[in-house]
Design a protein around this motif. Structure first.
Motif, PDB file in Angstrom:
ATOM      1  N   ASP A 181      27.179  37.663  50.830  1.00 33.78           N
ATOM      2  CA  ASP A 181      27.973  37.606  52.061  1.00 33.78           C
ATOM      3  C   ASP A 181      28.420  39.002  52.507  1.00 33.78           C
ATOM      4  N   PHE A 182      27.596  39.998  52.248  1.00 34.56           N
ATOM      5  CA  PHE A 182      27.952  41.380  52.550  1.00 34.56           C
ATOM      6  C   PHE A 182      28.326  41.574  54.015  1.00 34.56           C
ATOM      7  N   VAL A 183      27.655  40.905  54.931  1.00 40.90           N
ATOM      8  CA  VAL A 183      27.942  41.068  56.363  1.00 40.90           C
ATOM      9  C   VAL A 183      29.403  40.722  56.648  1.00 40.90           C
ATOM     10  N   GLN A 184      29.941  39.731  55.947  1.00 38.78           N
ATOM     11  CA  GLN A 184      31.330  39.327  56.170  1.00 38.78           C
ATOM     12  C   GLN A 184      32.310  40.133  55.320  1.00 38.78           C
ATOM     13  N   THR A 185      31.926  40.475  54.063  1.00 40.14           N
ATOM     14  CA  THR A 185      32.883  41.057  53.115  1.00 40.14           C
ATOM     15  C   THR A 185      32.682  42.538  52.834  1.00 40.14           C
ATOM     16  N   SER A 186      31.474  43.073  53.086  1.00 39.39           N
ATOM     17  CA  SER A 186      31.111  44.458  52.751  1.00 39.39           C
ATOM     18  C   SER A 186      31.218  44.728  51.251  1.00 39.39           C
ATOM     19  N   GLU A 187      31.122  43.691  50.421  1.00 35.77           N
ATOM     20  CA  GLU A 187      31.310  43.874  48.984  1.00 35.77           C
ATOM     21  C   GLU A 187      29.993  44.145  48.261  1.00 35.77           C
ATOM     22  N   VAL A 188      30.092  45.001  47.258  1.00 31.77           N
ATOM     23  CA  VAL A 188      28.963  45.302  46.383  1.00 31.77           C
ATOM     24  C   VAL A 188      29.420  45.161  44.938  1.00 31.77           C
ATOM     25  N   PHE A 189      28.445  44.864  44.060  1.00 30.02           N
ATOM     26  CA  PHE A 189      28.704  44.764  42.628  1.00 30.02           C
ATOM     27  C   PHE A 189      28.043  45.948  41.932  1.00 30.02           C
ATOM     28  N   LEU A 190      28.748  46.523  40.972  1.00 33.05           N
ATOM     29  CA  LEU A 190      28.227  47.633  40.187  1.00 33.05           C
ATOM     30  C   LEU A 190      28.404  47.338  38.707  1.00 33.05           C
ATOM     31  N   THR A 191      27.387  47.626  37.902  1.00 30.62           N
ATOM     32  CA  THR A 191      27.551  47.617  36.455  1.00 30.62           C
ATOM     33  C   THR A 191      27.467  49.052  35.955  1.00 30.62           C
ATOM     34  N   PHE A 192      28.150  49.320  34.850  1.00 32.06           N
ATOM     35  CA  PHE A 192      28.201  50.672  34.330  1.00 32.06           C
ATOM     36  C   PHE A 192      28.669  50.649  32.886  1.00 32.06           C
ATOM     37  N   ALA A 193      28.449  51.768  32.194  1.00 35.68           N
ATOM     38  CA  ALA A 193      28.984  51.968  30.853  1.00 35.68           C
ATOM     39  C   ALA A 193      30.407  52.488  31.007  1.00 35.68           C
ATOM     40  N   LYS A 194      31.372  51.690  30.597  1.00 37.27           N
ATOM     41  CA  LYS A 194      32.785  52.012  30.798  1.00 37.27           C
ATOM     42  C   LYS A 194      33.352  52.664  29.541  1.00 37.27           C
ATOM     43  N   PRO A 195      34.004  53.823  29.672  1.00 41.40           N
ATOM     44  CA  PRO A 195      34.655  54.420  28.502  1.00 41.40           C
ATOM     45  C   PRO A 195      35.705  53.471  27.929  1.00 41.40           C
ATOM     46  N   GLN A 196      35.686  53.319  26.594  1.00 39.04           N
ATOM     47  CA  GLN A 196      36.647  52.469  25.906  1.00 39.04           C
ATOM     48  C   GLN A 196      37.283  53.256  24.765  1.00 39.04           C
ATOM     49  N   SER A 197      38.279  52.679  24.153  1.00 37.15           N
ATOM     50  CA  SER A 197      39.009  53.386  23.102  1.00 37.15           C
ATOM     51  C   SER A 197      38.115  53.750  21.923  1.00 37.15           C
ATOM     52  N   ALA A 198      37.109  52.925  21.657  1.00 36.61           N
ATOM     53  CA  ALA A 198      36.230  53.177  20.510  1.00 36.61           C
ATOM     54  C   ALA A 198      34.796  53.425  20.952  1.00 36.61           C
ATOM     55  N   GLY A 199      34.610  54.051  22.104  1.00 38.97           N
ATOM     56  CA  GLY A 199      33.254  54.316  22.576  1.00 38.97           C
ATOM     57  C   GLY A 199      33.077  53.902  24.012  1.00 38.97           C
ATOM     58  N   ALA A 200      32.191  52.921  24.245  1.00 37.52           N
ATOM     59  CA  ALA A 200      31.925  52.470  25.613  1.00 37.52           C
ATOM     60  C   ALA A 200      31.327  51.079  25.583  1.00 37.52           C
ATOM     61  N   GLY A 201      31.467  50.384  26.702  1.00 38.45           N
ATOM     62  CA  GLY A 201      30.900  49.043  26.812  1.00 38.45           C
ATOM     63  C   GLY A 201      30.469  48.744  28.228  1.00 38.45           C
ATOM     64  N   THR A 202      29.543  47.806  28.379  1.00 34.90           N
ATOM     65  CA  THR A 202      29.049  47.397  29.689  1.00 34.90           C
ATOM     66  C   THR A 202      30.166  46.705  30.474  1.00 34.90           C
ATOM     67  N   ALA A 203      30.278  47.052  31.759  1.00 34.44           N
ATOM     68  CA  ALA A 203      31.324  46.485  32.604  1.00 34.44           C
ATOM     69  C   ALA A 203      30.772  46.194  33.991  1.00 34.44           C
TER      70      ALA A 203
END
Length: 366
Positions: free
Chosen positions: A95-117
């Motif tokens: 529904d991008f035309v109505q909301t302009s929203e996009v989804f992104l995945t990334f490696a997120k820094p965490q306290s003990a390394g990183a995880g998919t987010a």
């Protein structure tokens, strides 16, 4: 006269340098360069107005206007830029035309390394920025190192989201339902856990998990019926295409059609009761990345076929589909297909792909 001849030669050689082709079972197809100078491109999302977004693993998100111009988008979340980690997939909401929203995945820094987010954000194209960035999913912390993050996001027909998560190089955790490693997770558009998830209420199991026993799924797509498929890296051999079922176990590292890089046997063999078999596998490995299931719009001969980028052998693999059976059909290879990271279908039916080695985005057409 001499000046005219020189001008004609310049025009001729200039055209020949850009008018590339790729051989296929349908004959020679045109390959057009859409974007150049990309640094480790990971994913492309085509917007309804013809613009498109490209992620670069090191954390940059670019908006291209389709006329040669591009802008860097601000507001991208901080990423863990190490090894295979960084900014990964990008998908425009249905529904991008109505909301302009996009989804992104990334490696997120965490306290003990990183995880998919996974995040969702509103794209302000005029200001070239992301607004209202909201975290929808983050894998359970406790993973060091920079390998096997996955990661693709797919919007289901009901608007919920599937995200593929690698086992982060910790093989046994792909069989541990108390961790997200090596799973396909399923969350709602608001980041909540849908009631229909298979492990909701199960003692010790994480409720976001939809399927598990995966190694490093870097391609995912829906077919015309809405069925989810993923493509994942094996070790030495055993790259797989899997038809994803609710609550199913896909076997890693208990079963595999590959071997460890040392040559040693993986787990217990290639089959075990209660564990799913792949719909297709490669041996030797092709190092698969993006997956696209084709509609047939520009190339009706390929309707329903699977297109998978190869990072190892520099081609796009086309798999022929007959019912639930997949078979290797051909390899689309040219000088542009160096380490293909993503494959997408454009609205007109053209096939777009990202090449890491060629540092560009390309279009295959009639």
């Amino acid at each position: 006269m001499q000046k005219l001849l020189i001008a004609v030669m310049i025009c001729f050689f200039g055209m020949s340098a850009t008018a590339q082709t790729i051989n296929s079972s349908l004959g020679a197809l045109k390959v057009t360069n859409l974007a150049k100078g990309l640094d480790e491109p990971w994913a492309v999302a085509i917007l309804p107005d013809g613009r498109y977004l490209v992620t670069e693993r090191k954390g940059r998100l670019w908006l291209f206007d389709g006329q040669g111009g591009r802008q860097r988008i601000s507001g991208v979340p901080k990423v863990f830029d190490s090894g295979q980690g960084g900014l990964l997939d990008v998908v425009a909401a249905r529904d991008f035309v109505q909301t302009s929203e996009v989804f992104l995945t990334f490696a997120k820094p965490q306290s003990a390394g990183a995880g998919t987010a996974l995040v969702v954000a509103k794209l302000d194209q005029e200001q070239a920025r992301l607004d209202n960035v909201r975290l929808l999913f983050e894998m359970k912390a406790g993973n060091a190192g920079g390998v096997h993050f996955g990661s693709r996001v797919v919007e289901a027909p009901d608007g919920s989201l599937f995200v593929t998560v690698g086992e982060r190089g910790n093989r046994p955790l792909a069989q541990d339902l108390s961790m997200h490693n090596g799973s396909v997770v399923h969350v709602s558009r608001s980041g909540q856990v849908p009631d229909g998830n298979p492990f909701v209420g199960s003692n010790g199991a994480l409720p976001e998990i939809w399927s598990y026993g995966h190694r490093n799924p870097q391609g995912a797509a829906l077919d015309a019926s809405g069925q989810l498929w993923v493509v994942e890296h094996g070790a030495k051999g055993g790259d797989e295409v899997n038809r994803i079922k609710r609550g199913a176990n896909y076997g890693w590292p208990v079963i595999s059609y590959g071997a460890h890089y040392s040559g040693q046997k993986i787990g217990e063999g290639n089959a075990k009761q209660g564990m799913e078999q792949p719909a297709f596998y490669w041996d030797p490995s092709i190092a698969p990345s993006g997956l696209m299931i084709y509609s047939g719009k520009m190339f009706p001969e390929w309707k329903g076929d699977f297109f998978v980028g190869s990072l190892k052998f520099d081609h796009i693999a086309r798999l022929d589909r007959k019912g639930e059976t997949l078979s290797g059909a051909e390899q689309l290879s040219s000088r542009e297909t160096g380490r293909v990271r993503d494959v997408r279908e454009a609205p007109d039916g053209a096939i777009w792909f990202l090449s890491v080695d060629r540092r560009g985005l390309f279009r295959i057409s009639r």
